[in-house]
Every structure is written in C-alpha cells, then in structure tokens.
Design an enzyme around this catalytic site. Structure first.
Site, short mmCIF file in Angstrom:
data_model
loop_
_atom_site.label_atom_id
_atom_site.label_comp_id
_atom_site.label_asym_id
_atom_site.label_seq_id
_atom_site.Cartn_x
_atom_site.Cartn_y
_atom_site.Cartn_z
N ASP A 89 -7.70 20.33 -13.29
CA ASP A 89 -8.08 19.01 -13.78
C ASP A 89 -7.85 19.03 -15.29
OD1 ASP A 89 -9.37 16.80 -14.85
OD2 ASP A 89 -11.07 16.88 -13.48
N TYR A 137 -16.76 18.45 -13.79
CA TYR A 137 -17.16 17.04 -14.01
C TYR A 137 -18.20 16.60 -12.97
CZ TYR A 137 -16.56 11.94 -13.93
OH TYR A 137 -16.78 10.60 -13.93
N LYS A 159 -8.99 8.13 -18.81
CA LYS A 159 -9.36 8.68 -20.11
C LYS A 159 -8.17 8.61 -21.08
CE LYS A 159 -12.90 9.28 -17.56
NZ LYS A 159 -13.25 10.51 -16.87
N ARG A 202 0.83 -1.22 0.00
CA ARG A 202 0.00 0.00 0.00
C ARG A 202 0.86 1.26 0.00
NH1 ARG A 202 -1.82 1.64 4.61
NH2 ARG A 202 -2.45 -0.39 5.37
C1 LIG Z 1 -13.60 10.85 -15.50
C2 LIG Z 1 -13.24 12.16 -14.95
C3 LIG Z 1 -12.93 12.31 -13.59
C4 LIG Z 1 -13.01 11.16 -12.60
O1 LIG Z 1 -12.11 10.16 -12.89
P1 LIG Z 1 -12.36 8.58 -12.58
O2 LIG Z 1 -11.12 7.95 -13.09
O3 LIG Z 1 -13.60 8.18 -13.32
O4 LIG Z 1 -12.53 8.46 -11.11
C5 LIG Z 1 -12.55 13.56 -13.14
N1 LIG Z 1 -12.50 14.62 -13.99
C6 LIG Z 1 -12.82 14.52 -15.29
C7 LIG Z 1 -12.75 15.71 -16.16
C8 LIG Z 1 -13.21 13.29 -15.82
O5 LIG Z 1 -13.53 13.21 -17.11
#
Ligand SMILES: *Cc1c(COP(=O)(O)O)cnc(C)c1O
Length: 418
Positions: free
Chosen positions: A195, A120, A220, A68
C-alpha cells in the site's frame, strides 16, 4: 497468457509507448492521453455512456460494450497510472478500500495474510470484521517492518504479505527490497502487496523494488485536491491483472467517468505538488522537532529518524529526496492540550484524510483510528497526545507560524470538555 483486460491496450496504449522511457512528469502529462478523435480536443473527453452501440448482436461497435466493464475515460487514466508506476496493468476502483477488497479476492478460504500491525484503520477493519468473518481468510498482524519480526511471522500458511510503508499513523518504514528478498527466499509464491498511498509513485515505486502488486488510495496524493475518492491497483503479472479486472467487473466497484477525468487532470501536476509537499513537510518536521511544546517527531526525512536510511533505499529519486508530506508528532501535554492545539489552528484544517494541496491535521486516537481498540492503540503508540499532519502546498512561513501560535496557546484555560 495474454489477459482479457478491459480491452484498453489498443491504439491509446500504442500511442503512449513513445513516452515510456521519458521522465516522470512527461509520462504524467501524456501517457494515456491523445487528442480527441473527432475534433482534436487536447484534453481527454469525459465519456458518460453506460452502454455502447453494437453493429450486430454481440459485436460491439468499438472496444466497449457496457460501462461497468470499461469506459474510454477510465482507460486513459489506467494507462496514465500504469506509466507512473512503470507497471504493465493498472485497474482503477471506486475507492482505495474497493481496490483492497479486489486484491483480497485473489485468495481462497483458509489462506493466510501476514499484515503490518499498524495498517490503515479502514484496512484493518475490513480484514478483521469482513474478510476474516465472511470470507474465511485469516490475518496475522505483526511489526513486519523489522526483518527479524518478518522472518518469525512467515509460515507455511502465508499466501500474501500486506506491506504499508510508511505505516499509518506512526510512520514506520519497511525496507521493501530487503523484505521482498527475504519473502522470496522463504517461498517465491507468496503474493507481496504494498500500500503505497503515503508515498505516491513520485516518491516510491514499489514494483521496481520487487513487489507483485501496488495498491494506492487515489483519494490522497494522486487526486490531491480532496475531491475524488478512488483506488488504484498496478501489477506486472498478467494472471493477477486478469483476476483483478474480473473482480472489478463482477463486484462493480468502478469509478465514474467524471471522477476519472478529475484524476487524469490531477495526475498531470502530481510531480509539482509532491516536490512542494516534500520540501514543506521537511521544514515542518525540522521546525517541530526543536519546538519546546513538542515531545517527539516521526518523519523519515529527519537525519535523526530511525527510518532515515531505510527510507532512502526505497526512494525513487536516488539522491534521497522525497520523504513525503506526512509528519506525526507527540505533543508535550495531555489529550486536552492536544485538542486545544488542534482547534487553535487557522491555516491547517482539522480533518481526516491526507495528501491534498491544503494542509490537514488529524487526531488518530479520536478520528482515523477510533475503530482500533484501545489496547492495540497503546501497543502501537497511537497515544492521546499524537497528531498526524498532512502537509500541503501553502506558503511555508504561514504553515510554521500557524503551528507555532497553536502550540504556544494550547495551555490556556478555555479547553474543550471531556
Ligand atoms: C485512505 C487510505 C486507504 C483507503 O482508501 P479510500 O480511498 O479511503 O477507500 C487505504 N490505505 C491508506 C494508507 C489510506 O490512507
């Protein structure tokens, strides 16, 4: 203070230093990766060990003691990610939301976060339903992509700014450098987070634009094949890095070594995928903006888009290419026409998420942003005729032909029932 990071900046980091000033793809292929020590295997090994041998009680054999807290496969990935963001410290999490929650844990009860309004959906849910209710952190949502709104919304209580650019799903773009300048002018201690999920480090490098922390959902573009859930945090600040590493270890939001291996493999082709996605999306946006069944297209790559010049200033590539794969459109029609358009698609897959090699189509109001209340959706223009497209790497003619036939046939009689 030197951080007590998952003690990864050892031989591997030194080994990776020689790529530091090299091109993006060279760094993607080599940083954090070195031939396996026993047999010289050229791909990074998957180390599944949850515990590591000790030579004497309390004296680990090598750098690791318990899975961990750190693992060699994860270390390789962290060095690779840091290299792509040209940052010093990277931490990898089991999801983007886990990364977000670790960043919010930098704050204390009563602290205030100023956040872009169409953040998001999952981030908004976490902020409003968990962090605000259980952790006592306050959130203010505003259209801070506009400098005048940002200036107005800054207050003495603001401890953190949460930028998401382009925002989701309306693709509003923040001039990150300008925003940083304004925030620092107001109060240099405010923590600025970006982000960067929609852009990936190939298109935009937020650390070089002055933010303190870059966060990404690795699920993504970084993973890029719809098969890994992961989150990324990168910073140049050793104090914040140490606290984030500590949260990561305490909360235990760690990815599996196998997922780390998949991500290492994906990142090696990130630039190739992004180049193709960038050019495909540009053509999709151009094609749809002149289509008779489309009311409006949001894509900063279009010269007519109100964020075109702003986004050019954010891009890593100074020649102004790389607007990413996300294209948001408003269909000329009602919710039934829109759903019919989506079910007509044959090459584009009807699915949530984004950023993969396959092209995806999503209906924000019904799918990704259903947790955003109706009133807020209206203000943010997340309308029932809105479709968010995530352009993949397929042959462009097939993508355009598919959109064309789906649009031309959306008015037919056998519509989905509501
Ligand atoms: C998908 C996404 C998240 C969250 O990420 P996860 O991997 O699904 O937990 C946060 N910000 C944006 C812009 C996203 O597209």
């Amino acid at each position: 203070m030197e951080p007590k990071l998952d003690p990864n900046h050892d031989a591997n980091a030194i080994f990776s230093k020689k790529y530091e000033n090299m091109g993006f793809t060279t760094r993607a292929v080599h940083s954090g990766q070195q031939p396996e020590r026993l047999h010289g295997g050229v791909t990074t090994a998957i180390d599944m060990s949850t515990t590591f041998a000790q030579t004497f009680p309390g004296v680990p054999f090598g750098k690791y003691d318990y899975g961990r807290a750190g693992n060699p496969t994860k270390t390789s990935l962290e060095i690779q990610i840091a290299a792509l963001h040209e940052g010093k410290y990277a931490q990898i999490f089991s999801s983007g939301m886990a990364a977000t929650s670790a960043i919010i844990h930098l704050l204390n009860i009563g602290d205030e976060v100023l956040c872009i309004d169409d953040v998001y959906g999952g981030t908004q849910r976490y902020f409003k339903q968990v962090s605000m209710v259980n952790q006592g952190v306050n959130f203010v949502f505003a259209g801070i992509e506009k400098p005048e709104n940002l200036r107005k919304a800054l207050s003495k209580k603001t401890k953190m700014i949460w930028i998401e650019s382009p925002s989701n799903p309306t693709l509003k773009v923040t001039d990150i450098k300008e925003a940083v300048k304004m925030i620092r002018g107001y109060n240099k201690d405010i923590i600025i987070v970006s982000d960067n999920t929609f852009m990936s480090p190939f298109n935009v490098n937020p650390l070089s634009l002055g933010v303190d922390i870059v966060m990404e959902s690795g699920t993504k573009y970084l993973g890029g094949h719809s098969d890994v859930i992961m989150g990324v945090v990168v910073t140049n600040c050793p104090v914040k890095a140490e606290r984030i590493y500590y949260m990561h270890k305490c909360i235990g939001s760690i990815p599996s070594p196998f997922d780390c291996f998949l991500m290492i493999r994906s990142l090696k082709t990130l630039s190739l995928r992004m180049e193709k996605i960038n050019t495909n999306a540009m053509q999709v946006a151009e094609f749809l903006s002149s289509h008779r069944h489309v009311e409006r297209v949001n894509y900063a790559g279009l010269k007519t888009d109100k964020f075109h010049e702003v986004q050019k200033r954010n891009l890593r590539n100074a020649s102004g290419v790389g607007f990413g794969g996300m294209v948001t459109i408003y269909i000329k029609g009602d919710v039934k026409d829109t759903c019919k358009f989506m079910t007509n698609l044959k090459v584009w897959t009807l699915a949530e998420s984004l950023g993969a090699v396959e092209s995806l189509a999503n209906h924000p109001a019904i799918m990704t942003h259903a947790s955003v209340d109706k009133e807020t959706r209206k203000v943010l223009q997340i309308d029932d005729n809105m479709v968010r497209l995530s352009t993949g790497i397929e042959y462009i003619k097939d993508l355009l032909d598919d959109l064309d036939q789906a649009l031309n046939n959306m008015k037919s009689t056998d519509k989905p029932k509501f």
